[in-house]
Scaffold this motif. Structure first.
Motif, PDB file in Angstrom:
ATOM      1  N   ASP A  38       0.836  -1.209   0.000  1.00  0.00           N
ATOM      2  CA  ASP A  38       0.000   0.000   0.000  1.00  0.00           C
ATOM      3  C   ASP A  38       0.866   1.254   0.000  1.00  0.00           C
ATOM      4  O   ASP A  38       0.583   2.229  -0.709  1.00  0.00           O
ATOM      5  N   GLY A  39       1.930   1.256   0.810  1.00  0.00           N
ATOM      6  CA  GLY A  39       2.825   2.413   0.838  1.00  0.00           C
ATOM      7  C   GLY A  39       3.503   2.642  -0.500  1.00  0.00           C
ATOM      8  O   GLY A  39       3.639   3.789  -0.956  1.00  0.00           O
ATOM      9  N   ALA A  40       3.934   1.552  -1.155  1.00  0.00           N
ATOM     10  CA  ALA A  40       4.565   1.695  -2.470  1.00  0.00           C
ATOM     11  C   ALA A  40       3.569   2.203  -3.503  1.00  0.00           C
ATOM     12  O   ALA A  40       3.914   3.028  -4.363  1.00  0.00           O
ATOM     13  N   ALA A  41       2.318   1.725  -3.424  1.00  0.00           N
ATOM     14  CA  ALA A  41       1.304   2.186  -4.376  1.00  0.00           C
ATOM     15  C   ALA A  41       1.006   3.672  -4.199  1.00  0.00           C
ATOM     16  O   ALA A  41       0.852   4.414  -5.170  1.00  0.00           O
ATOM     17  N   VAL A  42       0.948   4.121  -2.945  1.00  0.00           N
ATOM     18  CA  VAL A  42       0.710   5.544  -2.687  1.00  0.00           C
ATOM     19  C   VAL A  42       1.871   6.386  -3.195  1.00  0.00           C
ATOM     20  O   VAL A  42       1.678   7.446  -3.815  1.00  0.00           O
ATOM     21  N   ALA A  43       3.093   5.928  -2.946  1.00  0.00           N
ATOM     22  CA  ALA A  43       4.267   6.677  -3.419  1.00  0.00           C
ATOM     23  C   ALA A  43       4.263   6.799  -4.935  1.00  0.00           C
ATOM     24  O   ALA A  43       4.560   7.869  -5.492  1.00  0.00           O
ATOM     25  N   ILE A 114       2.382   3.094   9.239  1.00  0.00           N
ATOM     26  CA  ILE A 114       3.683   3.727   9.003  1.00  0.00           C
ATOM     27  C   ILE A 114       4.101   3.624   7.536  1.00  0.00           C
ATOM     28  O   ILE A 114       4.548   4.613   6.946  1.00  0.00           O
ATOM     29  N   PRO A 115       3.993   2.454   6.880  1.00  0.00           N
ATOM     30  CA  PRO A 115       4.397   2.401   5.464  1.00  0.00           C
ATOM     31  C   PRO A 115       3.591   3.347   4.582  1.00  0.00           C
ATOM     32  O   PRO A 115       4.139   3.917   3.630  1.00  0.00           O
ATOM     33  N   LEU A 116       2.312   3.536   4.899  1.00  0.00           N
ATOM     34  CA  LEU A 116       1.490   4.438   4.095  1.00  0.00           C
ATOM     35  C   LEU A 116       1.976   5.879   4.228  1.00  0.00           C
ATOM     36  O   LEU A 116       2.065   6.619   3.241  1.00  0.00           O
TER      37      LEU A 116
END
Length: 228
Positions: A38-43, A114-116
Motif C-alpha cells: 500500500d505504501g509503495a502504491a501511494v508513493a 507507518i508504510p502508508l
C-alpha cells in the motif's frame, strides 16, 4: 493464632483464565507485506501526480518579460513581482495537491500505518521534483539570447521560469503528512483496549473466600475448613 484459608478451586461454570500474553506481542503494530504494498502504491500514484503540478505551474505562474535594444537585455518592468509570484504559485499548488493526496490516501486506506505515511512523504517529495523540472521544461526557453533574437529588437519576450525559493519543494510532503495525520487522528479507526475490559485475572465470588480465623476460634461461616 491466625490460620490462612485456602480459596476453593474454580467452578466449571467460571470463565476460563485468559492465556498469558507473549512478550513483544503487539498485534496492532506489526507491519505486513500488504502494508508495504500500500505504501509503495501511494508513493507511485503521488509521484505521477507531479506531472499535474508541472503543467499547472507552467500555465498559471506569472511571466517575467525582457526586452532587447539590439545590444543588451533589460527587464521590461523593473518593479514587477512576477519572480516572487512564480514561487508563490508553486507553493500554493504544492500545498493544494499535498492536501488532496493526503485525503485520497486516507480514503483509500483509512487504517493508515507507518508504510502508508512513508510512501506518502516519499511520493510527495518526488512529485515536487517532477513538477519543478517539468514546469521549467514546459515554460519559456532558458536561452535568453536566442529568445531575444527570435523576438526582435524592442519586442518583449518571456523569461524562463525560475524557482528561487527551493524550500517550496518540501511543501507538498509537509502538507500531505500533516493533513493525513489530522485525518487519521479525527476519523481513523480506534485501536481496541488491551485485554478487553482491562481485567484479565480470575475473580472469585466474595462468599467463596472466607476470612482467616482470628484467635483460634473456628468460624461458623459456611465453607470454612475444620479446625484442628
Amino acid at each position: 493464632m491466625t490460620e490462612a484459608v485456602t480459596p476453593p478451586p474454580p467452578s466449571p461454570t467460571d470463565p476460563p483464565w485468559p492465556p498469558p500474553e507473549k512478550p513483544g506481542d503487539a498485534s496492532g503494530v506489526a507491519i505486513t507485506a500488504a502494508d508495504i504494498r500500500d505504501g509503495a502504491a501511494v508513493a507511485l500514484a503521488v509521484g505521477v501526480a507531479g506531472v499535474l503540478l508541472g503543467v499547472l505551474w507552467a500555465w498559471l505562474a506569472p511571466r517575467v518579460q525582457y526586452v532587447s535594444n539590439g545590444e543588451a537585455l533589460f527587464l521590461r518592468n523593473t518593479e514587477s513581482e512576477a519572480r516572487i509570484g512564480a514561487d508563490g504559485t508553486f507553493l500554493l499548488l504544492s500545498a493544494a495537491l499535498g492536501a488532496v493526496s493526503a485525503v485520497g490516501a486516507f480514503v483509500w486506506r483509512r487504517r493508515g500505518g507507518i508504510p502508508l505515511v512513508i510512501g506518502l512523504a516519499v511520493g510527495s517529495g518526488f512529485a515536487a521534483l517532477v513538477g519543478w523540472r517539468l514546469g521549467l521544461w514546459l515554460g519559456p526557453s532558458g536561452d535568453l539570447l536566442a529568445a531575444a533574437v527570435k523576438a526582435g529588437k524592442g519586442v518583449p519576450f518571456d523569461a524562463p521560469l525560475q524557482l528561487l525559493a527551493h524550500g517550496a519543494l518540501l511543501v507538498w510532503s509537509v502538507v500531505a503528512v500533516l493533513v493525513h495525520l489530522v485525518l487519521t487522528a479525527v476519523w481513523g479507526p480506534r485501536d481496541p483496549e488491551p485485554g478487553g475490559s482491562g481485567w484479565g485475572g480470575y475473580y472469585a465470588a466474595p462468599s467463596a473466600v472466607q476470612p482467616a480465623v482470628q484467635g483460634g476460634e473456628p468460624s461458623d461461616a459456611p465453607g470454612a475448613p475444620p479446625q484442628g
